[in-house]
Every structure is written in structure tokens, then in C-alpha cells.
Enzyme design. Structure first.
Site, mmCIF file in Angstrom:
data_model
loop_
_atom_site.group_PDB
_atom_site.id
_atom_site.type_symbol
_atom_site.label_atom_id
_atom_site.label_comp_id
_atom_site.label_asym_id
_atom_site.label_seq_id
_atom_site.Cartn_x
_atom_site.Cartn_y
_atom_site.Cartn_z
ATOM 1 C CB SER A 140 -8.782 1.120 5.452
ATOM 2 O OG SER A 140 -9.429 2.358 5.396
ATOM 3 C CE LYS A 184 -3.983 2.009 2.471
ATOM 4 N NZ LYS A 184 -4.861 1.954 3.662
ATOM 5 C CB SER A 222 -8.305 3.869 2.567
ATOM 6 O OG SER A 222 -7.448 3.197 3.475
#
Lengths: 95, 492
Positions: free
Chosen positions: B182, B78, B158
Site C-alpha cells: 500500500s 494518511k 491503499s
């Protein structure tokens, strides 16, 4: 509406975010919507409840007060938008 | 040869050692799927050269014997994790072209165990969002589609890039972070296993901060076993993060016996909302029935402050975000706005932050600034922290009676991009996951099945603090019973 245009301007100033005139009303509406929604917390009885300040109970760790890192000026400046002669450069702050 | 990109970590671990293929071959297969998958927009930075170098080193280590489980396993990271010399922007324009001169502890642990980095994965700006639509790179598109419908769907957020890339076979596992859901929500939307460990289990050092008392890193994987393997490497006691827990990391994979006889599983009656599709309730009931069939006892429990978790979260997290994001000032890193004649330091800050932050981030900074400002602090922030204590107490009391708690992960399957324009409507996505962050507990989403539209739905298990071993074992038992194996049909 709990947030009016003046409050948006004040909060934006505190947060150091420039807000254009045409953005003020939409922000006021959106922030009011969120803040009006969170007021439901007022119905919870919190008498005698201590605020929770850590997600997991833990004592903050301690260590010897010694230097663990350093002498990395160029690494630190490498990402600066404007760096000169080993310093971060910004507009003049003192008249 | 089998499709290398469809393998689990556990399979690849075995096959690498049986010399069915090399780490270099495995990495090449993934580099090709990453390159062929641009339509999903999951990657914001590709690092094929670095991946090849790491794969070569992994092959040498495998040949020498005694290599760790992750040796030669290609991963996606990420964008929130700082990676040495590789762009790390947290999905934000304000960190444009930021190349950290250091490596986050979590990714350092992964590379030390021989894992291979394919690149960085897109995410909502500063991890604020539930659909990946606030990313400065444009939205990630889910590889999943509704049956007979080409509408572009969100992979969730997210950590949307992490979910989409793994579901599309562009990595063997990915990292995510979870502040309010998330990891678990995107995992549920894309048919994956997503684990949020206990707060303090994985070091937060080198992860761009959003809300420090809630943020926690965790893995996306295809199976619960892979989740255990990833957590084994990601979790550590870290001197660089004073809030990383001084608790030894147990052997998570060894805990996967599948034996849950006598375990008590709580079903909280509050985890339902108006308009929730009946099929979600059905999957929830089926999940409980599966656990019961394996010898667990199902117990009805109550978590009375559940409905206040989301509003309390939307005070606590913006407050922490307004403080954490104060560092983006256009001086030390990232993008600086162009200044006009006569502009001083204040204009530099104000213009830089106005240009660099997206609307959702601005909203949250302003909410945070408001609730922390003089005259409002006690009414909002202190009260929210008191409510947080009550939410935590609900869980403490529940865990006196049960070993784990079973809930749906999300109140709906994935939605279309652009379908939710109202911030409050988007916030509701996290209604079943945010409670877990507020209490600092570990939670895992396991794929439950497909909705009538053909989209994945997830079930969440919540465990006791620092009891990931038992949580993973319960999830393993649930996964075995549910036997989910659907993958998206390739259109990209």
C-alpha cells in the site's frame, strides 16, 4: 463452489454482520472464488515446517506492572454514539 | 521566487535556514495548492489553521537555531494515523467523525521534529484495496493521465491520497502504511519514492490496525534523500508498541554515499507474470545494468515460494483483519445503526457493522472468520503460516548470497478507475510487493521511467531486516542513475 448460502449466513452471524437475502448469493460466489484460489497452497510440502507467528523474530517486551495512564473517562466516552451519566449506553441486554 | 511546492525536503531545509522564505510562507503556498486541488479528492480533512500555528512555531524554532531537518516541512497524513482532535476515519463510514483524544507515535515524532500537518489523506477503507476505490470518501483521482487521454486513473492504493497529493505538489512528503504493497504500489503509479520499513521499525501505536503482523508505516517522498529524512523521524523505539524493535535508529541520511561497489544485487527469476508488459522487463533489466555500471555485482537468485505469497497473504491478512475489526461494534466510537423497536445488542452489532463496513471489508472479515473457524483453522490458517515460514526462508537463503534484491514494483502501470471489478484481479496488484510484508523485510519503490502511455513505473529494492540504511543507499545509487524527473501535467 466451496461456500454455499448456509455457510455465508453462518459466517456472517459469527462476524456479526447482517446480510440481506439478496446479498447471500453474491457473497457465496465471491468468497468461493477467493477460497478456491487459495487452495493452491495445498500443493506446497509443509512437512516439518513450524508456522510463522511473528514477522520478525523477537521476544515480547516486559515492563513493570504499574499504572501508566488513566482517569480519562470523559476522553474515552467522547466518541461514543450514546453515552449517559459516565457510561456507554446500549439496548437492554438482560430481560 | 521558485515554486515552493515543487521543492524537496532537503532543498527546503537549506532554503529555510538561508532565510529565502519562512515556514509560514512555505505553509501558505501548500495550503493554496491543497485548496486548488479538490478535483483529485485526495484530502478527507484539511487542517490549515493547525498548519499555520505549527508553521509559526517552526519559524521560532528555526530562528533559535539547531532545528531538526523536518522543522517547518508541510506534510499530509494518511487517514489511518490517529491525530489528536482531528478526524481519523481510516476511510470508513463506521468511524464517522471519530476524533481520537491521542496522537499516534509516528505523527507525534513528526510534530516533535517541527513538521507541519496540512491535513488527512484519503485511503481505501481500513487500507483494504489497491486503487483507493473502497474509500468512503469516493475514489482519489491520480494527477497522472495517459498520453492524449482523459480517462481518470487510480493513484493506486491503499495510500492513494498520500500518493496523489504528493505527486500533485499538495505536500512536501506524506505518510502511508503498507500491509501488502500500500505504499510501494501507489508510489510506483505516481512517480514517487515509497518506503516500507522493516516490520517493527516504526511504532504501530495509534495507527488503526488492519493486519498486525504485516502493517508498517512509511514515507512517500520525491527523492530517496527525503525518504531517509522522513524515516529518521518516523522510526523510533516505542514503549507503547511492544512489537517496536529495540534496535537503535541509525543516521539514514549519512548512509547515502552512493557507493555500491562490490554490493551483490539479486535478480529473482520468479518475479514475472504472464502478460506483463515488455517495458516493465526492460526497465528491470536497465535498472540492473545501472547498478552493475556503478560497481555492483548482479546475481541471479531463486525465491521458489514466491507464487504462494499472495494466496497465503489472503488467508493471514483477512484472519488478522477479522480479529482487529471486531472492535467496531457501534458502542465505543464511530457510527451506530438506527435500531428498530425490540432490537437488542446483537442487532445493534449486526446492523451497525452491515451499514458501516463496505463490501471489500465485509468480504475480508468473512474470509478471515471462515479460515479461523472450527474445522478449517488447520487447513487454511496454520498451513498459510507454514507457507509464510517457507517464503521467509527463501529470503534468508537469498540474503546469504546478496545484499539487496531488485524487482519490478507492480505488474502494470496505473489502471483506470472502475477497470478492475473482480476482487481477485485487484489482489494481483500486490504480487511483487506482498512477499516483502510476509517476510517482514524493508522494501522501497523508486521511479524507473514512463511507460509507452506516459505513466510512471517503479522498481523495487528489497533489503535485509533492519538494514534500511544500506537499502536507502542502494536506492540512492539507482535513483541517481535513472534520473527520473517527470511530473504530471497540471489539468486539475
Amino acid at each position: 463452489m466451496s461456500v454455499d448460502a448456509d455457510t455465508v449466513r453462518k459466517v456472517a452471524k459469527l462476524a456479526r454482520i447482517a446480510v440481506e437475502d439478496h446479498e447471500v448469493d453474491p457473497f457465496a460466489r465471491e468468497l468461493s472464488g477467493i477460497l478456491d484460489w487459495v487452495t493452491q497452497l495445498q500443493e506446497v510440502d509443509v512437512t516439518g515446517i513450524e508456522p510463522m507467528t511473528s514477522a520478525v523474530p523477537m521476544r515480547l517486551k516486559r515492563r513493570e506492572d504499574t499504572i501508566t495512564d488513566g482517569n480519562r473517562r470523559d476522553d474515552i466516552l467522547a466518541n461514543a454514539p450514546d453515552a449517559r451519566e459516565g457510561f456507554f449506553a446500549v439496548p437492554k441486554v438482560v430481560e | 521566487m521558485t515554486d515552493l511546492t515543487a521543492l524537496t525536503i532537503a532543498d527546503a531545509r537549506y532554503k529555510l535556514r538561508a532565510k529565502e522564505f519562512s515556514a509560514a510562507e512555505l505553509t501558505e503556498a501548500f495550503v493554496a495548492t491543497v485548496d486548488g486541488g479538490d478535483a483529485l479528492n485526495a484530502w478527507c480533512e484539511k487542517t490549515p489553521d493547525l498548519a499555520r500555528e505549527q508553521a509559526q512555531a517552526a519559524d521560532a524554532r528555526l530562528a533559535a537555531g539547531d532545528a531538526p531537518s523536518l522543522c517547518g516541512i508541510p506534510l499530509g497524513i494518511k487517514d489511518l494515523f490517529c491525530t489528536n482532535g482531528v478526524r481519523s476515519q481510516a476511510g470508513s463510514k463506521i468511524l464517522k467523525d471519530f476524533k481520537p483524544p491521542y496522537e499516534s507515535t509516528v505523527t507525534s515524532n513528526l510534530w516533535a521534529d517541527g513538521a507541519v500537518m496540512l491535513g488527512k489523506l484519503s485511503m481505501d477503507e481500513f487500507a483494504m484495496g489497491s486503487s483507493n476505490e473502497t474509500a468512503c470518501y469516493g475514489p482519489v483521482i491520480s494527477p497522472w493521465r495517459r498520453k492524449g487521454d482523459e480517462t481518470k486513473l487510480t493513484p493506486g492504493g491503499s495510500s492513494g491520497g498520500s500518493a496523489a497529493a504528493l505527486a500533485a505538489g499538495q505536500a512536501m512528503a506524506t505518510t502511508g502504511t503498507d500491509t501488502g504493497g500500500s505504499i510501494r504500489q501507489p508510489a510506483a503509479f505516481t512517480g514517487l519514492v515509497g518506503l516500507k520499513p522493516t516490520w517493527g521499525r516504526c511504532s504501530r501505536w495509534g495507527i488503526v490496525a488492519f493486519a498486525s503482523s504485516l502493517d508498517q508505516a512509511g514515507p512517500f517522498t520525491r527523492t530517496v534523500r527525503d525518504s531517509a529524512i522522513m524515516l529518521q523521524s518516523m522510526a523510533s523505539i516505542d514503549e507503547k508498541d511492544s512489537t517496536s524493535a529495540d534496535i537503535p535508529v541509525p543516521d539514514y541520511e549519512a548512509a547515502l554515499t552512493g557507493d555500491i561497489k562490490g554490493k551483490r544485487i539479486g535478480i529473482p527469476k520468479e518475479y514475472t507474470i504472464d502478460g506483463m508488459p515488455a517495458e516493465i522487463t526492460r526497465f528491470w533489466e536497465e535498472g540492473a545494468a545501472h547498478l552493475k555500471a556503478q560497481g555492483a555485482e548482479i546475481v541471479e537468485i531463486s525465491l521458489p515460494h514466491t507464487k504462494y505469497a499472495l494466496p497465503a497473504y489472503y488467508i493471514v491478512s483477512p484472519a488478522e483483519c477479522s480479529s482487529n475489526l471486531a472492535r467496531y461494534d457501534g458502542v465505543r466510537y464511530g457510527q451506530r445503526a438506527e435500531l428498530s423497536q425490540g432490537d437488542g445488542i446483537t442487532e445493534l452489532y449486526e446492523k451497525t457493522r452491515a451499514e458501516g463496513f463496505g463490501d471489500e471489508v465485509k468480504r475480508r472479515i468473512m474470509i478471515g472468520t471462515y479460515v479461523l473457524s472450527s474445522g478449517y483453522y488447520d487447513a487454511y490458517y496454520t498451513r498459510a503460516q507454514k507457507v509464510r515460514r517457507l517464503i521467509n526462508r527463501d529470503f534468508e537463503q537469498a540474503f546469504e548470497q546478496v545484499d539487496a534484491i531488485l524487482t519490478p514494483t507492480t505488474p502494470s502501470p496505473a489502471f483506470g478507475l472502475g477497470e478492475k471489478s473482480d476482487p481477485l484481479e485487484m489482489y494481483l496488484q500486490d504480487i511483487f510487493t506482498v512477499t516483502v510484508n510476509m517476510a517482514g523485510l524493508p522494501g522501497i519503490s523508486v521511479p524507473a521511467g514512463l511507460s509507452s502511455d506516459g505513466l510512471p513505473l517503479g522498481l523495487q529494492l528489497i533489503g535485509k531486516a533492519f538494514d534500511e540504511a544500506n537499502l536507502l543507499n542502494t536506492a540512492y545509487a539507482l535513483e541517481t542513475a535513472l534520473d527520473f524527473s517527470a511530473t504530471p501535467e497540471k489539468w486539475w
